[in-house]
Design a protein around this motif. Structure first.
Motif, mmCIF file in Angstrom:
data_model
loop_
_atom_site.group_PDB
_atom_site.id
_atom_site.type_symbol
_atom_site.label_atom_id
_atom_site.label_comp_id
_atom_site.label_asym_id
_atom_site.label_seq_id
_atom_site.Cartn_x
_atom_site.Cartn_y
_atom_site.Cartn_z
ATOM 1 N N SER A 93 0.824 -1.213 0.000
ATOM 2 C CA SER A 93 0.000 0.000 0.000
ATOM 3 C C SER A 93 0.853 1.256 0.000
ATOM 4 O O SER A 93 0.497 2.245 -0.634
ATOM 5 C CB SER A 93 -0.907 0.015 1.241
ATOM 6 O OG SER A 93 -1.723 -1.116 1.300
ATOM 7 N N VAL A 123 -3.983 -1.094 -2.401
ATOM 8 C CA VAL A 123 -4.019 -1.348 -0.963
ATOM 9 C C VAL A 123 -4.016 -2.864 -0.790
ATOM 10 O O VAL A 123 -3.052 -3.518 -1.147
ATOM 11 C CB VAL A 123 -5.225 -0.658 -0.274
ATOM 12 C CG1 VAL A 123 -5.112 -0.740 1.242
ATOM 13 C CG2 VAL A 123 -5.267 0.824 -0.657
ATOM 14 N N SER A 154 2.515 -0.046 8.303
ATOM 15 C CA SER A 154 1.488 0.965 8.557
ATOM 16 C C SER A 154 1.697 1.696 9.870
ATOM 17 O O SER A 154 1.182 2.807 10.049
ATOM 18 C CB SER A 154 0.100 0.301 8.571
ATOM 19 O OG SER A 154 -0.159 -0.389 7.374
ATOM 20 N N TRP A 157 2.637 5.351 10.167
ATOM 21 C CA TRP A 157 1.613 6.295 9.721
ATOM 22 C C TRP A 157 0.675 6.676 10.875
ATOM 23 O O TRP A 157 0.002 7.692 10.826
ATOM 24 C CB TRP A 157 0.751 5.683 8.611
ATOM 25 C CG TRP A 157 1.400 5.520 7.296
ATOM 26 C CD1 TRP A 157 2.478 4.740 6.986
ATOM 27 C CD2 TRP A 157 1.005 6.130 6.060
ATOM 28 N NE1 TRP A 157 2.774 4.823 5.643
ATOM 29 C CE2 TRP A 157 1.875 5.667 5.055
ATOM 30 C CE3 TRP A 157 -0.019 7.004 5.705
ATOM 31 C CZ2 TRP A 157 1.774 6.065 3.727
ATOM 32 C CZ3 TRP A 157 -0.131 7.397 4.376
ATOM 33 C CH2 TRP A 157 0.765 6.932 3.414
ATOM 34 N N LYS A 183 -10.106 9.222 10.544
ATOM 35 C CA LYS A 183 -8.652 9.152 10.642
ATOM 36 C C LYS A 183 -8.217 8.227 11.779
ATOM 37 O O LYS A 183 -7.257 7.474 11.641
ATOM 38 C CB LYS A 183 -8.059 10.543 10.866
ATOM 39 C CG LYS A 183 -8.285 11.514 9.708
ATOM 40 C CD LYS A 183 -7.685 12.874 10.007
ATOM 41 C CE LYS A 183 -7.954 13.854 8.873
ATOM 42 N NZ LYS A 183 -7.414 15.202 9.158
ATOM 43 N N TYR A 228 -8.230 6.164 1.795
ATOM 44 C CA TYR A 228 -7.296 6.977 1.031
ATOM 45 C C TYR A 228 -6.266 7.618 1.953
ATOM 46 O O TYR A 228 -6.453 7.709 3.166
ATOM 47 C CB TYR A 228 -8.033 8.058 0.241
ATOM 48 C CG TYR A 228 -9.050 8.835 1.060
ATOM 49 C CD1 TYR A 228 -8.727 10.052 1.632
ATOM 50 C CD2 TYR A 228 -10.337 8.339 1.252
ATOM 51 C CE1 TYR A 228 -9.646 10.761 2.388
ATOM 52 C CE2 TYR A 228 -11.269 9.040 2.006
ATOM 53 C CZ TYR A 228 -10.914 10.247 2.581
ATOM 54 O OH TYR A 228 -11.823 10.929 3.340
ATOM 55 N N ALA A 229 -5.160 8.028 1.376
ATOM 56 C CA ALA A 229 -4.097 8.728 2.102
ATOM 57 C C ALA A 229 -3.372 9.626 1.111
ATOM 58 O O ALA A 229 -3.410 9.396 -0.100
ATOM 59 C CB ALA A 229 -3.126 7.737 2.725
ATOM 60 N N SER A 257 -2.358 11.216 6.596
ATOM 61 C CA SER A 257 -2.933 10.155 7.423
ATOM 62 C C SER A 257 -3.817 9.246 6.562
ATOM 63 O O SER A 257 -4.329 9.646 5.519
ATOM 64 C CB SER A 257 -3.764 10.745 8.564
ATOM 65 O OG SER A 257 -4.894 11.439 8.057
ATOM 66 N N VAL A 258 -3.963 7.992 7.018
ATOM 67 C CA VAL A 258 -4.825 7.038 6.323
ATOM 68 C C VAL A 258 -6.249 7.238 6.825
ATOM 69 O O VAL A 258 -6.492 7.256 8.035
ATOM 70 C CB VAL A 258 -4.379 5.592 6.590
ATOM 71 C CG1 VAL A 258 -5.207 4.622 5.764
ATOM 72 C CG2 VAL A 258 -2.907 5.416 6.294
ATOM 73 N N GLN A 260 -10.645 6.460 6.336
ATOM 74 C CA GLN A 260 -11.642 5.497 5.873
ATOM 75 C C GLN A 260 -13.022 6.123 5.979
ATOM 76 O O GLN A 260 -13.403 6.630 7.036
ATOM 77 C CB GLN A 260 -11.606 4.229 6.724
ATOM 78 C CG GLN A 260 -12.596 3.173 6.279
ATOM 79 C CD GLN A 260 -11.931 2.004 5.613
ATOM 80 O OE1 GLN A 260 -11.116 1.335 6.206
ATOM 81 N NE2 GLN A 260 -12.276 1.738 4.377
ATOM 82 N N SER A 365 -10.272 0.768 -0.958
ATOM 83 C CA SER A 365 -9.800 2.103 -1.344
ATOM 84 C C SER A 365 -10.719 2.748 -2.383
ATOM 85 O O SER A 365 -11.165 3.874 -2.220
ATOM 86 C CB SER A 365 -8.367 2.046 -1.866
ATOM 87 O OG SER A 365 -8.282 1.211 -2.985
#
Length: 377
Positions: A93, A123, A154, A157, A183, A228-229, A257-258, A260, A365
């Motif tokens: 990812s 991803v 991950s 992150w 986040k 998304y990031a 940041s990742v 959702q 994603s």
């Protein structure tokens, strides 16, 4: 066309397993405040332990390429060495760098000889895309072997320090210094590790897995981004790239940041995955009753029962005693998860010749799915 077999599987999980109670001590508390979302998310996802490329003192121990290389090293023996590799295909990812590619960085650590490279982005399906490249290469006769990987790092992150500037900015605006759930949600979901397969045109050893077929499906033409990031979602559903923000905004708004979109995830991830599975099985004339093991990559145990019901609605009744999952023990490792499941089952001593494995990998994603069918040899 040549047959293709997974002849060996390896993995690397860094450091010691991290329990639920230890997570926040390693990742840190945002705004020096214990997370209210953590217990809720962990209760739903059913994960009991996971692995981080960060030790319990907070020191980073591995990058993504190193994790991948360490998994690949588990494939070698006296009959297959690093100098026998013809193709290296790596999926992840988030590579360590924007470029060079992830596969190139892994190859640099191998210190062997010139090989063909492929790097798959995405991803969770990035690992399956890397596998399909290797599968098609051997199937077409382009190469006699391929090393394929899925890996993630991950944890870095999700360190609290990555969100501190956003909290400071919220305080200046006299707003509640609370990071949005979209986040924070993934801070308690994702973990680190790598898996690797050796693909060859002939079976090898006590257990090999013949790849009968691989199918992939994208629904990006009809659905917005969900995970998304490196950007943020605008009100019209489009993504604004990190390149279009100022450097100051990168920190103030936690652009990297990742995130959702949990509502989109809940609405579409299961139905599209079940549709894809039925389409793949129908295309290849596979009767679901012939499946001996179902290996579904689910990000949370919350989705497991719902996935069963969603498949059942489409006439696919694979009872849960045929399901094989290790989510609770290793966590959600994104593109590496399916590799870790196959590796554990392949090396468990449970498999019998002729048994069938069905792999289902969703990627939220922008809703992509991979389905594959394997035979034990």
């Amino acid at each position: 066309m040549f047959d293709v077999y997974i002849t060996r599987a390896g993995k690397y999980l860094p450091n010691e397993a991290v329990s639920n109670d230890e997570m926040e001590g390693i990742l840190g508390m945002i705004n020096d405040t214990a997370s209210k979302a953590r217990r809720i998310v962990l209760r739903n996802n059913g994960i009991k332990s996971r692995y981080y490329a960060i030790d319990k003192k907070g020191t980073i121990t591995h990058n993504n390429a190193q994790l991948t290389h360490l998994a690949i090293e588990q494939l070698y023996d006296e009959n297959f060495t690093k100098n026998d590799v013809e193709l290296l295909s790596c999926g992840t990812s988030a590579a360590d760098n924007l470029f060079p590619s992830h596969a190139a960085m892994v190859h640099g650590l191998m210190e062997n000889q010139s090989v063909e490279l492929n790097s798959s982005s995405g991803v969770c399906c990035a690992g399956m895309n890397a596998l399909k490249y290797g599968f098609l290469s051997i199937r077409s006769g382009n190469t006699k072997n391929a090393v394929c990987t899925g890996s993630e790092r991950s944890s870095t992150w999700m360190l609290a320090e990555k969100f501190n500037n956003e909290v400071v900015n919220l305080k200046k605006l006299e707003e509640q210094p609370i990071i949005a759930f979209r986040k924070e949600f993934l801070r308690w979901m994702l973990s680190d590790g790598a898996g690797a397969f050796l693909l060859e045109s002939e079976p090898r050893g006590e257990v090999s897995l013949k790849i009968e077929w691989m199918e992939s499906f994208s629904y990006a033409h009809e659905l917005d981004a969900c995970m998304y990031a490196g950007g943020d979602k605008l009100e019209d559903g489009t993504l604004k790239s990190w390149q279009d923000y100022t450097p100051e905004e990168w920190l103030k708004e936690s652009v990297f940041s990742v995130k959702q979109d949990v509502k989109l995830l809940d609405k579409y991830v299961l139905d599209k995955g079940s549709d894809s599975t039925k389409t793949a099985l129908d295309k290849h004339g596979v009767d679901y009753r012939d499946v001996d093991y179902l290996l579904p990559h689910v990000s949370s145990n919350f989705f497991a029962t719902r996935l069963y019901n969603s498949l059942l609605e489409r006439g696919i009744d694979i009872p849960e005693d045929k399901w094989f999952m290790n989510l609770s023990r290793v966590g959600n490792v994104g593109s590496a998860s399916i590799y870790l499941m196959v590796e554990e089952l392949m090396n468990s001593g449970r498999l019998k010749k002729g048994e069938k494995l069905l792999l289902i990998v969703p990627e939220s994603s922008r809703f992509t799915y991979s389905v594959s069918y394997l035979t034990v040899c």
